[in-house]
Design a protein around this motif. Structure first.
Motif, short mmCIF file in Angstrom:
data_model
loop_
_atom_site.label_atom_id
_atom_site.label_comp_id
_atom_site.label_asym_id
_atom_site.label_seq_id
_atom_site.Cartn_x
_atom_site.Cartn_y
_atom_site.Cartn_z
N GLY A 1 -42.36 -43.29 -38.95
CA GLY A 1 -41.79 -42.08 -39.53
C GLY A 1 -42.17 -41.96 -40.99
N THR A 2 -41.29 -41.34 -41.76
CA THR A 2 -41.51 -41.13 -43.19
C THR A 2 -40.43 -41.84 -43.98
OG1 THR A 2 -42.45 -38.96 -42.73
CG2 THR A 2 -41.75 -39.36 -44.99
N PHE A 3 -40.84 -42.64 -44.97
CA PHE A 3 -39.89 -43.36 -45.81
C PHE A 3 -39.15 -42.36 -46.70
CE2 PHE A 3 -39.38 -45.95 -49.87
CZ PHE A 3 -38.18 -46.50 -49.48
N VAL A 4 -37.83 -42.33 -46.57
CA VAL A 4 -37.00 -41.38 -47.30
C VAL A 4 -36.50 -41.98 -48.62
CG1 VAL A 4 -34.82 -40.08 -47.22
CG2 VAL A 4 -36.31 -40.18 -45.20
N SER B 1 -31.57 -34.68 -49.76
CA SER B 1 -32.16 -34.98 -51.07
C SER B 1 -33.67 -35.13 -50.97
CB SER B 1 -31.54 -36.25 -51.66
OG SER B 1 -30.18 -36.05 -51.92
N ALA B 2 -34.12 -35.81 -49.93
CA ALA B 2 -35.56 -36.00 -49.74
C ALA B 2 -36.25 -34.66 -49.46
CB ALA B 2 -35.84 -36.99 -48.61
N LYS B 3 -35.59 -33.79 -48.69
CA LYS B 3 -36.14 -32.46 -48.43
C LYS B 3 -36.23 -31.67 -49.73
CE LYS B 3 -35.43 -28.15 -45.91
NZ LYS B 3 -35.13 -27.15 -46.93
N ALA B 4 -35.16 -31.71 -50.53
CA ALA B 4 -35.14 -30.98 -51.80
C ALA B 4 -36.21 -31.49 -52.76
CB ALA B 4 -33.76 -31.09 -52.45
N ASP B 5 -36.55 -32.78 -52.65
CA ASP B 5 -37.60 -33.37 -53.48
C ASP B 5 -39.00 -33.14 -52.92
OD1 ASP B 5 -35.67 -34.32 -55.23
OD2 ASP B 5 -35.70 -36.37 -54.44
N GLY C 1 -35.43 -46.28 -30.47
CA GLY C 1 -35.28 -47.36 -31.45
C GLY C 1 -34.76 -46.81 -32.77
N ALA C 2 -33.94 -45.77 -32.68
CA ALA C 2 -33.45 -45.07 -33.86
C ALA C 2 -31.98 -44.72 -33.65
CB ALA C 2 -34.29 -43.81 -34.08
N HIS C 3 -31.43 -43.92 -34.57
CA HIS C 3 -30.06 -43.46 -34.43
C HIS C 3 -29.90 -42.09 -35.07
CE1 HIS C 3 -29.98 -45.62 -38.35
NE2 HIS C 3 -29.13 -44.68 -38.71
N ILE C 4 -28.74 -41.48 -34.82
CA ILE C 4 -28.41 -40.19 -35.42
C ILE C 4 -27.87 -40.46 -36.82
CG2 ILE C 4 -26.95 -38.14 -35.22
CD1 ILE C 4 -26.91 -38.69 -32.14
N PRO C 5 -28.35 -39.75 -37.83
CA PRO C 5 -27.90 -40.04 -39.19
C PRO C 5 -26.39 -39.87 -39.37
CG PRO C 5 -29.72 -38.46 -39.18
CD PRO C 5 -29.30 -38.65 -37.77
N SER C 6 -25.82 -40.72 -40.21
CA SER C 6 -24.42 -40.60 -40.59
C SER C 6 -24.27 -39.49 -41.64
CB SER C 6 -23.93 -41.92 -41.19
OG SER C 6 -24.61 -42.17 -42.42
N HIS C 7 -23.06 -39.25 -42.06
CA HIS C 7 -22.76 -38.29 -43.13
C HIS C 7 -23.59 -38.63 -44.38
CE1 HIS C 7 -20.22 -36.10 -46.01
NE2 HIS C 7 -19.63 -35.50 -44.99
N LEU C 8 -23.57 -39.91 -44.78
CA LEU C 8 -24.34 -40.37 -45.95
C LEU C 8 -25.83 -40.19 -45.73
CD1 LEU C 8 -24.82 -41.95 -48.62
CD2 LEU C 8 -24.75 -44.04 -47.22
N GLU C 9 -26.33 -40.63 -44.59
CA GLU C 9 -27.76 -40.54 -44.31
C GLU C 9 -28.23 -39.09 -44.26
OE1 GLU C 9 -28.14 -44.76 -41.89
OE2 GLU C 9 -27.42 -42.97 -40.84
N GLY C 10 -27.38 -38.18 -43.77
CA GLY C 10 -27.70 -36.75 -43.78
C GLY C 10 -27.87 -36.23 -45.20
N ALA C 11 -27.00 -36.67 -46.11
CA ALA C 11 -27.12 -36.26 -47.51
C ALA C 11 -28.40 -36.81 -48.14
CB ALA C 11 -25.90 -36.71 -48.30
N LEU C 12 -28.77 -38.03 -47.78
CA LEU C 12 -30.02 -38.61 -48.29
C LEU C 12 -31.23 -37.85 -47.76
CD1 LEU C 12 -29.12 -42.40 -48.00
CD2 LEU C 12 -29.26 -41.03 -50.11
N ARG D 1 -31.23 -51.23 -47.77
CA ARG D 1 -31.94 -50.78 -46.59
C ARG D 1 -32.93 -49.68 -46.94
NH1 ARG D 1 -29.13 -52.96 -42.21
NH2 ARG D 1 -30.19 -51.63 -40.74
N ALA D 2 -33.91 -49.47 -46.05
CA ALA D 2 -34.89 -48.39 -46.18
C ALA D 2 -34.60 -47.37 -45.09
CB ALA D 2 -36.31 -48.94 -46.01
N LEU D 3 -34.41 -46.11 -45.48
CA LEU D 3 -34.15 -45.04 -44.52
C LEU D 3 -35.46 -44.37 -44.15
CD1 LEU D 3 -31.92 -43.48 -42.99
CD2 LEU D 3 -31.90 -41.87 -44.91
#
Length: 158
Positions: free
Chosen positions: A24-27, A102-106, A88-99, A37-39
């Protein structure tokens, strides 16, 4: 069939944000339960309902631990959670969604902004959190609505 995904990464091996990593893409780097951790945002896009309306899933209330939430969702019968885990993944949490926002905005990742995306954090027996990637609105929505999911991986940094 569950994909075998990269399990950890050395700090020295981390690419720049927005670059490929673990399918994927490193966030970003972040802390979860005392561990750095690395998202990683996967390119896969899933659709489905969060789960059964009116069913409380006690193990899916973490605002930060998306993988634990997703496992609890899957055990409660959520098909979209099962699909994310099979990658081999998961659905983002509230925190991970905000991160992710932020990556999209950047300008580091591309996320659809024409539909709401589910997060794995449950709000109540009747609703769970979702995010609108137009402007980052986080809100709760009725669990039996069909929404998008962009699965993520969270790799411990060694």
């Amino acid at each position: 069939m569950t994909k075998v995904a990269q399990q950890t990464i050395a700090a020295a091996d981390l690419p720049e944000r927005g670059q490929p990593l673990a399918g994927g893409t490193f966030v970003t780097r972040y802390w979860l339960n005392g561990e750095e951790r690395a998202l990683v945002l996967l390119d896969d896009e899933l659709t489905g309902v969060w789960g059964e309306y009116g069913l409380n899933v006690p193990g899916a209330k973490s605002y930060s631990a998306g993988e634990a939430n997703t496992r609890a969702m899957a055990e409660a019968g959520s098909e979209v959670a099962v699909k994310a885990l099979e990658l081999g993944a998961h659905i983002p949490s509230h925190l991970e969604g905000a991160l992710l926002m932020s990556a999209k905005a950047d300008g580091l990742v591309t996320l659809r902004d024409d539909r709401w995306h589910w997060l794995s954090t449950q709000y109540s027996a009747y609703s769970a959190y979702g995010v609108d990637f137009v402007d980052g609105w986080l809100t709760s929505g009725v669990k039996d609505l069909e929404r998008l999911v962009r699965p993520v991986r969270s790799l411990p940094i060694r």
